[in-house]
Every structure is written in structure tokens, then in C-alpha cells.
Enzyme design. Structure first.
Site, PDB file in Angstrom:
ATOM      1  N   GLU A 219       0.808  -1.218   0.000  1.00  0.00           N
ATOM      2  CA  GLU A 219       0.000   0.000   0.000  1.00  0.00           C
ATOM      3  C   GLU A 219       0.842   1.269   0.000  1.00  0.00           C
ATOM      4  OE1 GLU A 219      -3.512   0.314   0.099  1.00  0.00           O
ATOM      5  OE2 GLU A 219      -3.544  -1.823  -0.353  1.00  0.00           O
ATOM      6  N   GLU A 228      -1.659  10.305   0.583  1.00  0.00           N
ATOM      7  CA  GLU A 228      -2.059  10.013  -0.795  1.00  0.00           C
ATOM      8  C   GLU A 228      -1.445  11.012  -1.765  1.00  0.00           C
ATOM      9  OE1 GLU A 228      -6.215   9.317  -3.306  1.00  0.00           O
ATOM     10  OE2 GLU A 228      -6.244   9.649  -1.130  1.00  0.00           O
ATOM     11  N   ASN A 266     -14.574   6.742   8.035  1.00  0.00           N
ATOM     12  CA  ASN A 266     -13.511   5.857   8.509  1.00  0.00           C
ATOM     13  C   ASN A 266     -12.638   6.555   9.554  1.00  0.00           C
ATOM     14  OD1 ASN A 266     -13.993   3.423   7.092  1.00  0.00           O
ATOM     15  ND2 ASN A 266     -13.241   4.383   5.218  1.00  0.00           N
TER      16      ASN A 266
END
Length: 366
Positions: A219, A228, A266
Site C-alpha cells: 500500500e 495520498e 472511517n
């Protein structure tokens, strides 16, 4: 993390350093193939002196100090890969200590001595146990000519934290990691989920640790990326249908951390679980290594994503590594959707289980 899965594109290299107390160095002989000792030819301390195997004789030419700084030293010089080579067959010599990557070594629980820069093992040339046989680096095979007993660990690794992965093994797994992702931060995070890598027998514990770290590696590009990379995505992770909205801002809930936590809901759920207000302060995930690791462990231990079980349950119940992939990103990768991405995860898992000295088990694919 998408609604049910985590995104893999990330960047933003942060340099927060949390330094763990170093282990003490230890000195003694390093024994290998057929009980022969790692030996400095002619007991010479000159730069470029070959390193070989030889009958153990207790001389200073066979007394090695395995240091907490990653060096292995004899006669005041460092064990060194000739010309900084990373190729199979590159010879090993004695040289002034420079701090170079060709002088960094990790002693693993599987009795390997690894140069992380080359990702290769210390190796007795041609499996020849004759006195004077040169030592080299070679792709790790698990062969007897790559097995060593080193003084710092008696041939294995000690894990003062109680975690089944030592700091040396963690560094071997992630030789190019961002300094943000500290081993100490990971160890501090373990208290939030005490069952993680601590359930079942020793093999199961190590397999689960390897599985988590393999998915994390995939990841984050080997623990390189903290946030990101595609900033154009940042405003898309706010679900205004949630009653609490997005108090930190429309574009505040982008992917962060070892399994790229994203979306306001989340952040809310992870923060509630670990006792930190991530809904109002999502930036903690990119500024505090322990919190970052806890968000990854939150997903691993409590969320099933597009799968049918949590990754933790997949490993402790022996469903196999493939089910962890399904739970993390199965809707985009499993059932033939992206076999290359699945293979990348499996390759990392097999590499990490090898470092930990356990078999990977069955059902590796999804």
C-alpha cells in the site's frame, strides 16, 4: 482507503524521528558452513583484506562485533561488500568503516546475515567448506552455506518489545522506508490491539505479522508514502450524508498512514476505536507514527471490507494470506481482476515470512 478498500497511491515524505534505545553490541566468533569461522585472511587489518571461512582458532581474526548500528567489525575495520556491489557473487572484505550501505548487515531469526541494500545474504562461495574459501553476497536461498551463528543473538534475533518482529528484521523488510514509519511507533501501537500477532502458536503469530506488513508494504511502496499522492482526490472523501459531516474540511480526509485511511466516516470510526478525535484532527495520522500504525491495526483487526472476515481472523484461523488481500482490496484485485497487484502482495509476504523464519502457509492467492 475507499469505502470498502484502501488506495495505494500516496506521497508526502515526512521526517519525524522517534529513536528507540539501541541494543548492546556483542563480540565473538561467527560460525557457518560445517562449523567453520568467519575469518580475516592473514589476520590483516589492511583495507581490502579478503574475508573467508577457516577452522575456528579463537584468534582476533575471528572475533567479530555485531553492533546496534548495523555494522559487523573485526580488527577495527568493517565487513564490507567490494565496490559497493549488489550483484550475486560480489566478494566481501575488510575496510575502514564509512557508514555506507555496503557495510550494513542484519542478522535474522532464520540465521541469515543480510545486506539490505543488495537484499542478499552472506554466502560461502560454491558451498565449499575448505579453509580459505572466500565469502560473498548472493540471493538468499536458505542453503546451509548462508546460515550463520552470530554473537549478538546466538544465531537468531532478540525482541525486547515482545513483538515477533525485531527492529533489525523490520529494517531489513523496509530498507528504504520513510523515517516517519518508526519501529518504535509500531510497537507503541500494539497495545491498542493486543491480540494482533499474539494469538496462536509462534508460527501463526509470525505469519500474521508478515501478512500485515506485506499488505502495508504494497500500500505504501515499501513504507515510503505517508499521504495520498493524487491531491485531486482529496475533496472526494467527504460523505456529507453522515450526521457529523466533515468538520475538518471538505478535502481533509484523504489517504494517510500505513493502510491509507480515507473518508470521514472511517476517520470517525478509527478515532473512536483508538480513543483519538480523528474526525476533527485527521492530520494526526500523518504526524504521529503510533497513531498512524494504530489506524492500520484498526482496519486489520476490526474491518472485513469487501471480504467475509477481518484480516486478523483470516490469519489466526488459517484461512490464508489470500483472504487478507480480499478484505483489503478484493473488489479491485481478487478473482482475476488484477493478478499483478495480488502477486506483488504475495511476493512481499513470502519475503517477510522468510525473514521471520516461518513458512507462508497455504491459500496465498484470492
Amino acid at each position: 482507503m475507499r469505502r470498502a478498500t484502501f488506495g495505494a497511491a500516496a506521497a508526502g515524505l515526512l521526517a519525524a524521528l522517534f529513536t528507540a534505545a539501541p541494543a548492546q553490541a556483542a563480540t565473538g566468533s561467527i560460525t557457518g558452513l560445517d562449523g567453520k569461522c568467519l575469518d580475516v585472511a592473514g589476520a590483516s587489518s589492511a583495507n581490502g583484506t579478503p574475508v573467508q571461512i577457516y577452522d575456528c582458532n579463537g584468534t582476533n581474526a575471528q572475533q567479530w562485533t555485531v553492533g546496534s548500528d548495523g555494522t559487523i567489525r573485526a580488527l577495527g575495520k568493517c565487513l564490507d561488500v567490494v565496490d559497493r556491489s549488489t550483484a550475486d557473487g560480489a566478494k566481501v572484505q575488510l575496510w575502514d568503516c564509512t557508514g555506507g550501505a555496503n557495510q550494513q548487515w542484519v542478522v535474522t531469526a532464520a540465521h541469515d546475515i543480510v545486506n539490505p541494500a543488495a537484499d542478499k545474504c552472506l554466502d560461502v562461495t560454491d558451498r565449499n567448506s575448505a579453509n580459505g574459501t572466500r565469502v560473498q553476497i548472493w540471493t538468499c536461498t536458505g542453503g546451509s552455506n548462508q546460515k550463520w551463528n552470530a554473537p549478538a543473538t546466538g544465531g537468531g534475533t532478540t525482541v525486547p518489545s515482545g513483538f515477533v518482529v525485531s527492529e533489525a528484521q523490520f529494517n531489513q523488510m523496509f530498507p528504504n522506508r520513510n523515517p516517519f514509519y518508526t519501529y518504535q511507533g509500531l510497537v507503541q501501537a500494539l497495545s491498542a490491539y493486543p491480540g494482533f500477532a499474539n494469538t496462536g502458536d509462534d508460527t501463526t503469530k509470525k505469519q500474521e505479522a508478515a501478512a500485515f506488513l506485506a499488505n502495508v508494504s504494497h500500500e505504501t511502496g515499501g513504507l515510503v508514502y505517508v499521504v495520498e499522492q493524487n491531491t485531486a482526490n482529496y475533496p472526494t472523501y467527504c460523505d456529507w450524508s453522515q450526521p457529523y459531516g466533515c468538520p475538518a474540511g471538505q478535502a481533509a480526509y484523504y489517504g494517510r498512514g500505513p493502510i491509507q485511511l480515507s473518508w470521514n466516516f472511517n476517520y470517525k470510526a478509527a478515532g473512536d476505536a483508538i480513543g483519538v478525535d480523528l474526525l476533527n484532527n485527521p492530520w494526526l495520522v500523518e504526524n504521529d507514527p503510533a497513531i498512524a500504525w494504530k489506524t492500520g491495526l484498526w482496519y486489520w483487526n476490526t474491518q472485513s471490507g469487501p471480504g467475509t472476515m477481518t484480516p486478523h481472523n483470516a490469519m489466526v484461523n488459517h484461512a490464508g494470506f489470500g483472504q487478507t488481500i480480499r478484505s483489503i482490496n478484493g473488489s479491485l484485485e481478487c478473482d482475476g481482476r488484477n493478478p499483478a497487484q495480488v502477486q506483488s502482495r504475495v511476493d512481499a509476504y513470502q519475503r517477510f515470512t522468510s525473514i521471520l523464519g516461518v513458512s507462508p502457509g497455504n491459500n496465498l492467492y484470492c
